[in-house]
Design an enzyme around this catalytic site. Structure first.
Site, PDB file in Angstrom:
ATOM      1  N   TYR A  14       0.869  -1.169   0.000  1.00  0.00           N
ATOM      2  CA  TYR A  14       0.000   0.000   0.000  1.00  0.00           C
ATOM      3  C   TYR A  14       0.911   1.225   0.000  1.00  0.00           C
ATOM      4  CZ  TYR A  14      -3.275   3.586   1.535  1.00  0.00           C
ATOM      5  OH  TYR A  14      -4.029   4.746   1.627  1.00  0.00           O
ATOM      6  N   ASP A  24      -2.105  -1.132  -4.157  1.00  0.00           N
ATOM      7  CA  ASP A  24      -2.508   0.236  -4.468  1.00  0.00           C
ATOM      8  C   ASP A  24      -1.235   1.063  -4.489  1.00  0.00           C
ATOM      9  OD1 ASP A  24      -3.392   2.832  -4.564  1.00  0.00           O
ATOM     10  OD2 ASP A  24      -4.612   2.726  -2.744  1.00  0.00           O
TER      11      ASP A  24
END
Length: 276
Positions: A124, A165
């Site tokens: 992330y 992400d």
């Protein structure tokens, strides 16, 4: 401490050989809120690996029991309210690693495990907030540390996938309005250069192996009816090593979960690999 649910084999799952492997990534933007969506998606899609970001849970709150009941093993690296990453699989998760070893950081943004011979890294990446924010240089420093660590991981694992992400739209095709976004995070030259440096390690953007067109996105703001108007960004990616590239069969963005009630602002990206 790494927390994991006990391994439980899926009913009717092949035990010796699989025709293909399915790897997926999904920023769920709070697993507390989105757990029913995740469980339904796992049941319907039966991935070999699902990487989650922004679980926003401490390890003690992670739903190991619910995942075990559904037939999935899990490892989680979480913290209260913010960040948090997890790897979910019906297969054993081996050689689990938490956090960047070369970057002192209290934020929980990295977890890695080996699944069926593939080194899976769930990341992330820092958002950065704004170019004049103190979080922007932190993002670039974090990406530099990620690059150095992945460089080392590639020397140890020929078959490697970096999912997550990234909070980076690699080029203008990945942004619904490049002119409007100019001068903002997610699209700045330094962020895009960091993404290109990862590719220069011998990694490949698996989605672009099959889709060259613009306007394909994995994230849409909750505001301004952005999903309905397709005002999005492609910031969720699955990068694969050179050894995995010839095994890639397809990569898709599954928009169905974004249409659900109370959805995440992201939707899954799914890569199918030939088993070899």
């Amino acid at each position: 401490m790494v927390m994991r649910a006990p391994f439980k084999r899926q009913r009717n799952q092949p035990t010796l050989w699989r025709i293909s492997l399915k790897l997926a990534t999904w920023n769920v933007n709070s697993l507390t809120v989105r757990l029913p969506h995740v469980l339904d998606w796992l049941t319907a899609n039966q991935p070999d690996v699902l990487c989650l970001q922004e679980t926003k849970q401490e390890d003690s709150k992670f739903p190991y029991a619910a995942l075990q009941e559904a037939g999935f093993n899990a490892v989680h690296n979480g913290q209260k309210t913010y960040n948090g990453v997890a790897i979910i699989s019906p297969h054993p998760l081996q050689d689990v690693h938490l956090d960047l070893p070369n970057f002192v950081d209290a934020q929980k943004r990295i977890i890695a495990a080996t699944v069926l011979g593939v080194r899976v890294i769930c990341a992330y990446v820092v958002n950065g907030q704004a170019l004049d924010s103190e979080k922007y240089p932190y993002k670039l420093q974090w990406l530099e540390a990620l690059h150095a660590w992945v460089t080392d991981e590639l020397t140890q694992h020929e078959k490697l996938a970096l999912l997550g992400d990234y909070n980076i739209a690699p080029d203008d095709r990945d942004c619904h309005d490049p002119v409007a976004w100019e001068g903002q995070v997610l699209v700045s030259p330094a962020e895009r250069a960091a993404f290109e440096r990862l590719l220069a390690l011998g990694l490949h953007d698996s989605y672009r192996l099959f889709h060259e067109e613009a306007g394909q996105f994995s994230w849409w703001d909750y505001r301004m009816a952005a999903f309905r108007r397709n005002m999005g960004m492609r910031i969720d990616h699955i990068l694969v090593s050179e050894a995995l590239k010839p095994l890639c069969l397809d990569c898709v963005i599954d928009k169905a979960p974004r249409k659900l009630e109370r959805p995440s602002d992201h939707t899954p990206v799914v890569l199918t690999l030939a088993n070899a």
